[in-house]
Each structure stands twice: as structure tokens, then as C-alpha cells.
Design a protein around this motif. Structure first.
Motif, PDB file in Angstrom:
ATOM      1  N   VAL A  18       9.055 -16.264  32.086  1.00 12.44           N
ATOM      2  CA  VAL A  18       8.128 -16.286  33.221  1.00 12.44           C
ATOM      3  C   VAL A  18       7.110 -17.409  33.025  1.00 12.44           C
ATOM      4  O   VAL A  18       6.814 -18.166  33.958  1.00 12.44           O
ATOM      5  N   PHE A  19       6.578 -17.545  31.809  1.00 15.15           N
ATOM      6  CA  PHE A  19       5.617 -18.616  31.576  1.00 15.15           C
ATOM      7  C   PHE A  19       6.248 -19.981  31.823  1.00 15.15           C
ATOM      8  O   PHE A  19       5.610 -20.869  32.402  1.00 15.15           O
ATOM      9  N   GLU A  20       7.471 -20.188  31.396  1.00 12.23           N
ATOM     10  CA  GLU A  20       8.108 -21.497  31.584  1.00 12.23           C
ATOM     11  C   GLU A  20       8.195 -21.860  33.062  1.00 12.23           C
ATOM     12  O   GLU A  20       7.933 -23.000  33.448  1.00 12.23           O
ATOM     13  N   VAL A  21       8.530 -20.890  33.909  1.00 12.31           N
ATOM     14  CA  VAL A  21       8.567 -21.149  35.350  1.00 12.31           C
ATOM     15  C   VAL A  21       7.143 -21.320  35.869  1.00 12.31           C
ATOM     16  O   VAL A  21       6.859 -22.243  36.640  1.00 12.31           O
ATOM     17  N   TYR A  22       6.235 -20.445  35.452  1.00 13.40           N
ATOM     18  CA  TYR A  22       4.826 -20.546  35.861  1.00 13.40           C
ATOM     19  C   TYR A  22       4.298 -21.950  35.552  1.00 13.40           C
ATOM     20  O   TYR A  22       3.685 -22.601  36.393  1.00 13.40           O
ATOM     21  N   ASP A  28      -1.345 -25.030  35.364  1.00 17.58           N
ATOM     22  CA  ASP A  28      -2.798 -24.946  35.254  1.00 17.58           C
ATOM     23  C   ASP A  28      -3.293 -24.301  33.968  1.00 17.58           C
ATOM     24  O   ASP A  28      -4.489 -24.057  33.829  1.00 17.58           O
ATOM     25  N   GLN A  29      -2.401 -24.025  33.037  1.00 19.24           N
ATOM     26  CA  GLN A  29      -2.789 -23.440  31.752  1.00 19.24           C
ATOM     27  C   GLN A  29      -2.411 -24.400  30.636  1.00 19.24           C
ATOM     28  O   GLN A  29      -1.357 -25.035  30.698  1.00 19.24           O
ATOM     29  N   PRO A  30      -3.238 -24.508  29.602  1.00 19.20           N
ATOM     30  CA  PRO A  30      -2.952 -25.491  28.552  1.00 19.20           C
ATOM     31  C   PRO A  30      -1.681 -25.189  27.759  1.00 19.20           C
ATOM     32  O   PRO A  30      -0.997 -26.114  27.321  1.00 19.20           O
ATOM     33  N   PRO A  33       0.026 -19.477  24.701  1.00 19.01           N
ATOM     34  CA  PRO A  33      -0.969 -18.521  24.193  1.00 19.01           C
ATOM     35  C   PRO A  33      -2.182 -18.368  25.130  1.00 19.01           C
ATOM     36  O   PRO A  33      -2.685 -17.257  25.332  1.00 19.01           O
ATOM     37  N   ALA A  34      -2.645 -19.470  25.709  1.00 17.87           N
ATOM     38  CA  ALA A  34      -3.800 -19.394  26.614  1.00 17.87           C
ATOM     39  C   ALA A  34      -3.449 -18.603  27.872  1.00 17.87           C
ATOM     40  O   ALA A  34      -4.228 -17.768  28.331  1.00 17.87           O
ATOM     41  N   TRP A  35      -2.271 -18.844  28.432  1.00 18.65           N
ATOM     42  CA  TRP A  35      -1.824 -18.121  29.621  1.00 18.65           C
ATOM     43  C   TRP A  35      -1.667 -16.640  29.319  1.00 18.65           C
ATOM     44  O   TRP A  35      -2.132 -15.792  30.064  1.00 18.65           O
ATOM     45  N   ARG A  36      -1.038 -16.360  28.183  1.00 15.17           N
ATOM     46  CA  ARG A  36      -0.785 -14.965  27.838  1.00 15.17           C
ATOM     47  C   ARG A  36      -2.085 -14.195  27.630  1.00 15.17           C
ATOM     48  O   ARG A  36      -2.282 -13.123  28.189  1.00 15.17           O
ATOM     49  N   SER A  37      -3.003 -14.735  26.836  1.00 15.25           N
ATOM     50  CA  SER A  37      -4.237 -13.996  26.549  1.00 15.25           C
ATOM     51  C   SER A  37      -5.230 -14.068  27.703  1.00 15.25           C
ATOM     52  O   SER A  37      -5.992 -13.128  27.921  1.00 15.25           O
ATOM     53  N   GLY A  38      -5.223 -15.166  28.459  1.00 16.80           N
ATOM     54  CA  GLY A  38      -6.195 -15.327  29.527  1.00 16.80           C
ATOM     55  C   GLY A  38      -5.810 -14.693  30.844  1.00 16.80           C
ATOM     56  O   GLY A  38      -6.677 -14.362  31.651  1.00 16.80           O
ATOM     57  N   ILE A  39      -4.521 -14.521  31.063  1.00 13.42           N
ATOM     58  CA  ILE A  39      -4.063 -14.007  32.355  1.00 13.42           C
ATOM     59  C   ILE A  39      -3.079 -12.851  32.189  1.00 13.42           C
ATOM     60  O   ILE A  39      -3.338 -11.722  32.596  1.00 13.42           O
ATOM     61  N   TRP A  40      -1.932 -13.154  31.632  1.00 14.08           N
ATOM     62  CA  TRP A  40      -0.794 -12.240  31.647  1.00 14.08           C
ATOM     63  C   TRP A  40      -1.078 -10.874  31.027  1.00 14.08           C
ATOM     64  O   TRP A  40      -0.797  -9.844  31.647  1.00 14.08           O
ATOM     65  N   ASP A  41      -1.606 -10.838  29.817  1.00 19.83           N
ATOM     66  CA  ASP A  41      -1.802  -9.551  29.138  1.00 19.83           C
ATOM     67  C   ASP A  41      -2.739  -8.631  29.918  1.00 19.83           C
ATOM     68  O   ASP A  41      -2.515  -7.417  29.967  1.00 19.83           O
ATOM     69  N   ARG A  42      -3.764  -9.181  30.547  1.00 20.92           N
ATOM     70  CA  ARG A  42      -4.665  -8.358  31.372  1.00 20.92           C
ATOM     71  C   ARG A  42      -3.940  -7.811  32.597  1.00 20.92           C
ATOM     72  O   ARG A  42      -4.090  -6.650  32.956  1.00 20.92           O
ATOM     73  N   HIS A  43      -3.145  -8.652  33.224  1.00 23.81           N
ATOM     74  CA  HIS A  43      -2.457  -8.236  34.449  1.00 23.81           C
ATOM     75  C   HIS A  43      -1.370  -7.204  34.172  1.00 23.81           C
ATOM     76  O   HIS A  43      -1.235  -6.231  34.922  1.00 23.81           O
TER      77      HIS A  43
END
Length: 172
Positions: A18-22, A28-30, A33-43
Motif C-alpha cells: 500500500v505504501f509503495e502505491v501511496y 508526500d511522505q519522506p 517509516p514516516a508514513w507508517r508512524s505518522g499516518i497509517w498506524d493511527r488510521h
């Protein structure tokens, strides 16, 4: 042939896909790890989380996900600030918050986005569905939502955005 799945949980490999497609779509994520901790895990931890995925063979070509939006969550609270008070009261809290749909460029224009949108929203218990998208009515994503019955309910967080919503269809 494109296959579609709907899930409420994902494995580590599925999350990475999912991240690779995102990343390819939004960029917009560096990094992961930044995407996962900043967005995905919360959602993923939110009530009503669900993710729809489109695969061509064993490769993910698109995804869409959302969850139950509530007051006290960042996006809902920010949307409540920009929407007219009566609109915010009517639409926000207990709504299905469609966070994003992303489709790789090579799979666009083939019905993948619409199938993801339909699959993601099929059978939702929430009466109201909300998301933020581009203010450009000619943008392909915006046209996709309009064809599916979504309408502008107010301004977005930036001038280039609008909040759109749709009510769940009810059998009569």
C-alpha cells in the motif's frame, strides 16, 4: 485481469505494498517509516477501518481506505473549523472518513478507482461519508466522486481543496 479485496486488517507485506502505491501516487511522505508512524498506524487503529485493494496478478495497482471519523480526531476537528457550523453539525462525527484512494498511473482510466470506491463504501453502516479533495471540478478524482454521487459540502483546509460528502443510499 484485476482482482479486488476488502479487508479490515493487513499484513506487513500488504502494508508495504500500500505504501509503495501511496508513494507513487501522492509522494508526500519522506519514507515508509514516516508514513507508517505518522499516518497509517493511527488510521488502522481507528474504529471502522477498512481498506480496498486492486491487484493485477500479484502486484498492487490501487488502494482506498477509511474509517469512522469522530470529533477529537485531527481531520474531523479541522474540517469542523472550515465548514459552516450547521454543515459540520450535520456531517461530522460518526461519519465514514474516506482518507484516500490511489491508483497507479498505468491502471488509471480502466475503472479501478470506481471499483475501489464502490467496494470501499459497499455495506458501510455510516449514513454520512466525507472526504477532502481538490477544488478543481475537472480533476479526474473529483469527477470520479461526482459520478458516484458525492457533492461539495464546503471549503477544504486549503484554497485548492473542498470537503465533499455523500449519504448512504437507503432501500425504499
Amino acid at each position: 485481469m484485476t482482482t479486488y479485496t476488502l479487508a479490515t486488517e493487513v499484513t506487513d507485506d500488504e502494508r508495504r505494498a500500500v505504501f509503495e502505491v501511496y508513494d507513487a501516487v501522492f509522494g508526500d511522505q519522506p519514507d515508509y517509516p514516516a508514513w507508517r508512524s505518522g499516518i497509517w498506524d493511527r488510521h488502522v487503529a481507528r474504529t471502522g477501518f477498512r481498506v480496498a485493494r486492486a491487484h493485477e496478478g500479484d502486484r498492487l495497482v490501487g488502494f482506498g481506505y477509511g474509517y469512522t471519523g469522530e470529533r477529537g480526531q485531527w481531520w474531523t476537528d479541522q474540517a469542523a473549523r472550515v465548514l459552516e457550523p450547521a454543515v459540520a453539525e450535520e456531517w461530522l462525527g460518526g461519519h465514514f472518513e474516506l482518507v484516500s484512494i490511489g491508483v497507479l498511473e498505468r491502471a488509471r482510466g480502466t475503472g479501478v478507482g470506481r471499483t475501489l470506491l464502490d467496494g470501499l463504501t459497499e455495506g458501510l453502516p455510516q449514513e454520512r461519508w466525507v472526504l477532502m479533495t481538490t477544488a478543481d471540478a475537472d480533476d479526474p478524482a473529483r469527477r470520479l466522486y461526482a459520478r458516484a454521487g458525492w457533492e461539495v459540502i464546503g471549503p477544504g483546509l486549503r484554497d485548492s481543496q473542498v470537503v465533499i460528502g455523500r449519504r448512504r443510499a437507503t432501500d425504499r
